[in-house]
Scaffold this motif. Structure first.
Motif, short mmCIF file in Angstrom:
data_model
loop_
_atom_site.label_atom_id
_atom_site.label_comp_id
_atom_site.label_asym_id
_atom_site.label_seq_id
_atom_site.Cartn_x
_atom_site.Cartn_y
_atom_site.Cartn_z
N ILE A 133 4.35 7.07 7.85
CA ILE A 133 5.42 7.78 7.16
C ILE A 133 6.37 6.76 6.52
CG2 ILE A 133 7.31 9.44 7.44
CD1 ILE A 133 5.83 10.50 9.95
N PRO A 134 6.76 6.99 5.25
CA PRO A 134 7.72 6.06 4.62
C PRO A 134 9.08 6.15 5.31
CG PRO A 134 6.72 7.54 2.98
CD PRO A 134 6.33 8.05 4.32
N GLU A 135 9.69 4.99 5.47
CA GLU A 135 11.01 4.92 6.09
C GLU A 135 11.95 4.19 5.14
OE1 GLU A 135 12.37 3.55 10.46
OE2 GLU A 135 11.50 1.96 9.26
N CYS A 136 13.16 4.69 5.02
CA CYS A 136 14.14 4.03 4.15
C CYS A 136 14.54 2.68 4.73
CB CYS A 136 15.37 4.94 4.00
SG CYS A 136 16.66 4.17 3.02
N LEU A 137 14.51 1.65 3.90
CA LEU A 137 14.87 0.30 4.37
C LEU A 137 16.37 0.20 4.67
CD1 LEU A 137 12.68 -1.78 1.90
CD2 LEU A 137 12.29 -1.45 4.35
N THR A 165 11.80 2.59 0.15
CA THR A 165 11.21 2.85 1.46
C THR A 165 10.04 1.89 1.68
OG1 THR A 165 9.61 4.47 0.60
CG2 THR A 165 11.75 5.31 1.29
N SER A 166 9.66 1.74 2.94
CA SER A 166 8.39 1.07 3.23
C SER A 166 7.72 1.87 4.34
CB SER A 166 8.61 -0.38 3.62
OG SER A 166 9.04 -0.47 4.95
N LEU A 167 6.41 1.75 4.43
CA LEU A 167 5.68 2.58 5.40
C LEU A 167 5.94 2.09 6.81
CD1 LEU A 167 2.29 2.93 3.53
CD2 LEU A 167 4.13 4.60 3.69
N ARG A 168 6.28 3.01 7.68
CA ARG A 168 6.47 2.63 9.09
C ARG A 168 5.12 2.72 9.78
NH1 ARG A 168 11.25 5.29 12.38
NH2 ARG A 168 10.25 5.37 14.39
N LYS A 169 4.61 1.56 10.19
CA LYS A 169 3.24 1.49 10.70
C LYS A 169 3.21 1.67 12.19
CE LYS A 169 1.49 -0.81 6.72
NZ LYS A 169 0.80 -1.93 6.12
N GLU A 170 3.28 2.91 12.59
CA GLU A 170 3.15 3.19 14.02
C GLU A 170 2.32 4.45 14.17
OE1 GLU A 170 7.36 4.07 15.18
OE2 GLU A 170 6.53 6.03 15.66
N MET A 217 0.85 -1.20 0.00
CA MET A 217 0.00 0.00 0.00
C MET A 217 0.88 1.25 0.00
SD MET A 217 -3.46 -0.32 0.39
CE MET A 217 -4.39 0.32 1.78
N SER A 218 0.49 2.21 -0.77
CA SER A 218 1.28 3.43 -0.81
C SER A 218 0.83 4.38 0.30
CB SER A 218 1.11 4.13 -2.16
OG SER A 218 -0.18 4.73 -2.20
N PHE A 219 1.64 5.40 0.52
CA PHE A 219 1.31 6.41 1.52
C PHE A 219 -0.10 6.97 1.27
CE2 PHE A 219 0.97 10.89 2.56
CZ PHE A 219 1.24 10.85 3.92
N GLU A 220 -0.39 7.30 0.01
CA GLU A 220 -1.68 7.92 -0.28
C GLU A 220 -2.85 6.95 -0.12
OE1 GLU A 220 -1.78 10.28 -3.82
OE2 GLU A 220 -0.41 11.76 -2.94
N GLU A 273 8.60 6.57 -2.67
CA GLU A 273 8.97 5.15 -2.64
C GLU A 273 10.48 4.98 -2.53
OE1 GLU A 273 7.10 2.82 -5.79
OE2 GLU A 273 5.42 4.23 -5.65
N PHE A 274 11.20 6.10 -2.70
CA PHE A 274 12.66 6.02 -2.63
C PHE A 274 13.20 7.07 -1.66
CE2 PHE A 274 11.37 4.31 -6.70
CZ PHE A 274 12.02 3.08 -6.67
N CYS A 275 14.25 6.71 -0.98
CA CYS A 275 14.88 7.58 0.00
C CYS A 275 15.54 8.77 -0.71
CB CYS A 275 15.93 6.78 0.75
SG CYS A 275 16.88 7.74 1.94
N ASP A 276 15.34 9.96 -0.16
CA ASP A 276 15.97 11.13 -0.78
C ASP A 276 17.42 11.28 -0.30
OD1 ASP A 276 15.23 11.75 1.79
OD2 ASP A 276 14.49 13.75 1.34
N GLY A 277 17.83 10.41 0.63
CA GLY A 277 19.22 10.45 1.08
C GLY A 277 20.07 9.46 0.31
N CYS A 278 19.64 8.19 0.28
CA CYS A 278 20.51 7.17 -0.32
C CYS A 278 19.85 6.46 -1.50
CB CYS A 278 20.92 6.16 0.74
SG CYS A 278 19.56 5.13 1.32
N ASN A 279 18.62 6.86 -1.86
CA ASN A 279 17.98 6.33 -3.06
C ASN A 279 17.48 4.88 -2.95
OD1 ASN A 279 17.21 7.89 -5.14
ND2 ASN A 279 18.88 7.29 -6.52
N GLU A 280 17.59 4.29 -1.78
CA GLU A 280 17.08 2.93 -1.59
C GLU A 280 15.56 2.98 -1.43
OE1 GLU A 280 18.80 0.08 -1.79
OE2 GLU A 280 20.64 1.20 -2.20
#
Ligand code: ZN
Length: 102
Positions: A14-18, A38-43, A1-4, A29-36
Motif C-alpha cells: 500500500i502506498p504511504e505518504c512520505l 508516496t512510496s510503497l510500504r513493503k510489509e 515500482m508502482s502499486f500496479e 503517487e501523491f497523498c490525498d491528505g497533504c499532496n506529498e
C-alpha cells in the motif's frame, strides 16, 4: 515500482505518504491528505473481514486494512466476521484488481 507493477507480480504493497505517513487509497503517487509523494510500504499487511457472502463454492469478503482501506477478496475456506487475514494471491486480471486472502 508502482502499486500496479507490484500487484501484477503478486505483491500487495500500500502506498504511504512520505510526509504524513497516511496510507493512501485508492493507490496514488501523491497523498490525498497533504499532496506529498508516496512510496510503497513493503510489509505483509493484515486485514480484517468486515462481511462476506457466498457465491457458488467460493466466498467473497470485504476486508479492511488500516482504518479505511477496503477491498473485495476471494476466500476458499469459510470466513468468519472479524477474522484477521492476509493476502495470499493478488494481481490484475482484465484490467481489474483481484485479491485472495487466507
Ligand atoms: Zn500526506
Amino acid at each position: 515500482m508502482s502499486f500496479e507493477n507490484e500487484l501484477e507480480q503478486g505483491r500487495f504493497y500500500i502506498p504511504e505518504c512520505l510526509a504524513c505517513k497516511k496510507l493512501v487509497w485508492p493507490p496514488s503517487e501523491f497523498c490525498d491528505g497533504c499532496n506529498e509523494e508516496t512510496s510503497l510500504r513493503k510489509e505483509e499487511f493484515k486485514g480484517k473481514i468486515i462481511e462476506f457472502s457466498r457465491q457458488n463454492e467460493e466466498y467473497f469478503c470485504m476486508v479492511e486494512f488500516g482504518d479505511s482501506i477496503r477491498i473485495m477478496a476471494k476466500m476458499i475456506a469459510l470466513p468468519k466476521k472479524d477474522q484477521i487475514v492476509k493476502i495470499s494471491k493478488c494481481g490484475i486480471s482484465e484490467g481489474s484488481y483481484f485479491f485472495q486472502v487466507i
